[in-house]
Design a protein around this motif. Structure first.
Motif, mmCIF file in Angstrom:
data_model
loop_
_atom_site.group_PDB
_atom_site.id
_atom_site.type_symbol
_atom_site.label_atom_id
_atom_site.label_comp_id
_atom_site.label_asym_id
_atom_site.label_seq_id
_atom_site.Cartn_x
_atom_site.Cartn_y
_atom_site.Cartn_z
ATOM 1 N N THR A 91 -3.657 7.903 7.478
ATOM 2 C CA THR A 91 -4.514 5.815 7.283
ATOM 3 C C THR A 91 -5.854 5.978 8.135
ATOM 4 O O THR A 91 -6.942 5.627 7.433
ATOM 5 C CB THR A 91 -3.758 4.909 7.359
ATOM 6 O OG1 THR A 91 -2.460 5.300 6.567
ATOM 7 C CG2 THR A 91 -3.981 4.508 6.250
ATOM 8 N N ASP A 98 0.483 10.466 9.764
ATOM 9 C CA ASP A 98 0.160 9.458 9.136
ATOM 10 C C ASP A 98 -1.651 9.749 8.914
ATOM 11 O O ASP A 98 -1.741 9.397 10.203
ATOM 12 C CB ASP A 98 0.495 7.966 8.914
ATOM 13 C CG ASP A 98 -0.225 7.460 8.589
ATOM 14 O OD1 ASP A 98 -0.584 7.362 7.634
ATOM 15 O OD2 ASP A 98 0.720 5.878 8.666
ATOM 16 N N ASN A 149 -6.660 -2.596 1.057
ATOM 17 C CA ASN A 149 -6.083 -3.502 1.807
ATOM 18 C C ASN A 149 -6.146 -2.744 3.315
ATOM 19 O O ASN A 149 -6.521 -3.692 4.442
ATOM 20 C CB ASN A 149 -5.214 -4.786 1.371
ATOM 21 C CG ASN A 149 -5.221 -5.143 0.424
ATOM 22 O OD1 ASN A 149 -6.523 -5.519 0.162
ATOM 23 N ND2 ASN A 149 -4.335 -5.748 -0.570
ATOM 24 N N PHE A 150 -5.741 -2.154 3.595
ATOM 25 C CA PHE A 150 -5.561 -0.677 4.621
ATOM 26 C C PHE A 150 -7.204 -0.689 5.774
ATOM 27 O O PHE A 150 -5.929 -0.699 6.567
ATOM 28 C CB PHE A 150 -4.835 0.549 3.634
ATOM 29 C CG PHE A 150 -5.859 1.416 3.809
ATOM 30 C CD1 PHE A 150 -6.245 2.080 4.792
ATOM 31 C CD2 PHE A 150 -6.347 1.103 2.507
ATOM 32 C CE1 PHE A 150 -7.357 3.170 4.966
ATOM 33 C CE2 PHE A 150 -7.224 2.490 2.759
ATOM 34 C CZ PHE A 150 -7.108 3.521 3.462
ATOM 35 N N MET A 200 1.041 -1.547 -0.205
ATOM 36 C CA MET A 200 -0.215 0.420 -0.027
ATOM 37 C C MET A 200 1.172 1.098 0.215
ATOM 38 O O MET A 200 1.643 1.593 0.917
ATOM 39 C CB MET A 200 -0.816 0.008 1.156
ATOM 40 C CG MET A 200 -1.269 1.261 1.698
ATOM 41 S SD MET A 200 -2.568 1.704 3.069
ATOM 42 C CE MET A 200 -2.011 3.172 3.717
ATOM 43 N N ARG A 222 -9.717 5.829 7.441
ATOM 44 C CA ARG A 222 -10.167 4.381 7.302
ATOM 45 C C ARG A 222 -11.144 4.546 8.090
ATOM 46 O O ARG A 222 -12.245 4.251 7.471
ATOM 47 C CB ARG A 222 -9.487 3.578 7.733
ATOM 48 C CG ARG A 222 -9.542 1.978 8.222
ATOM 49 C CD ARG A 222 -8.844 1.415 9.247
ATOM 50 N NE ARG A 222 -9.339 -0.408 9.374
ATOM 51 C CZ ARG A 222 -10.036 -0.699 10.506
ATOM 52 N NH1 ARG A 222 -10.540 0.142 10.812
ATOM 53 N NH2 ARG A 222 -10.489 -1.613 10.124
ATOM 54 N N GLU A 266 -8.485 -3.799 6.458
ATOM 55 C CA GLU A 266 -8.091 -4.599 6.854
ATOM 56 C C GLU A 266 -10.210 -5.420 7.318
ATOM 57 O O GLU A 266 -9.618 -5.730 8.516
ATOM 58 C CB GLU A 266 -7.300 -4.972 8.573
ATOM 59 C CG GLU A 266 -6.225 -4.608 8.059
ATOM 60 C CD GLU A 266 -5.277 -3.683 9.263
ATOM 61 O OE1 GLU A 266 -5.490 -3.590 10.341
ATOM 62 O OE2 GLU A 266 -3.939 -3.188 8.980
ATOM 63 N N GLU A 309 1.810 4.335 1.350
ATOM 64 C CA GLU A 309 1.418 5.380 2.476
ATOM 65 C C GLU A 309 0.978 6.717 2.306
ATOM 66 O O GLU A 309 1.206 7.247 1.367
ATOM 67 C CB GLU A 309 3.030 5.109 3.316
ATOM 68 C CG GLU A 309 3.445 3.550 3.765
ATOM 69 C CD GLU A 309 4.497 3.856 4.020
ATOM 70 O OE1 GLU A 309 5.361 4.782 4.989
ATOM 71 O OE2 GLU A 309 5.350 2.640 4.821
#
Length: 160
Positions: free
Chosen positions: A101, A99, A26-27, A1, A105, A29, A3
């Motif tokens: 992410t 970050d 996929n990040f 992935m 998410r 999860e 970043e």
């Protein structure tokens, strides 16, 4: 992935960092039978500093697949988020890299609807459920048009 990092030092002179990425889902999860996402989705973002905050504006488009509430077939739900913004105080960022992410998410997971129906809300199996649903009647209290709103009108203010 790829970043999703913002380098704070690069923004200190008024710069804007632009991100345009195709990202693997996929990040997220997610390993559930009743929830799936497109393999790849598009993210456009801009990050900049405003006083003592990092501001990130972003747009994303991803498809979520959840079961139809009527027939249980997997149903596509288009999740479009345009020009959304979040900020974080620089004092909360440890180090010179942020970050985001987790923010992306949680935003995506919050967009997933609780219920969905296939065929744009016209599931072909809907008539099969009709025998289990109650038909509203005239005497049903939920059909009453006369509802009392105690704070409606001009008489609810008290002068002191």
């Amino acid at each position: 992935m790829k970043e999703l990092h913002i380098y704070i030092d690069r923004l200190k002179t008024g710069q804007i960092e632009r991100i345009s990425e195709s990202i693997s889902s996929n990040f997220l999860e997610i390993d559930e039978q009743d929830l799936a996402f497109d393999k790849i989705f598009k993210l456009e973002a801009e990050a900049y500093l405003a006083n003592d905050h990092l501001i990130i504006q972003f747009t994303l488009n991803i498809n979520a697949f959840i079961p139809c509430s009527i027939c249980n077939a997997m149903t596509e739900n288009i999740l479009n988020l345009d020009n959304t913004c979040f900020s974080i105080a620089l004092s909360e960022i440890k180090g010179a890299v942020f970050d985001f992410t987790d923010e992306i998410r949680s935003t995506i997971l919050n967009l997933v609807p609780s219920f969905s129906e296939c065929n744009q809300g016209n599931c072909p199996d809907r008539p099969l459920l009709k025998k289990y649903l109650k038909t509203p009647t005239k005497d049903d209290p939920s059909n009453k048009k006369d509802v009392y709103f105690p704070f409606a009108g001009d008489n609810f203010f008290i002068e002191l």
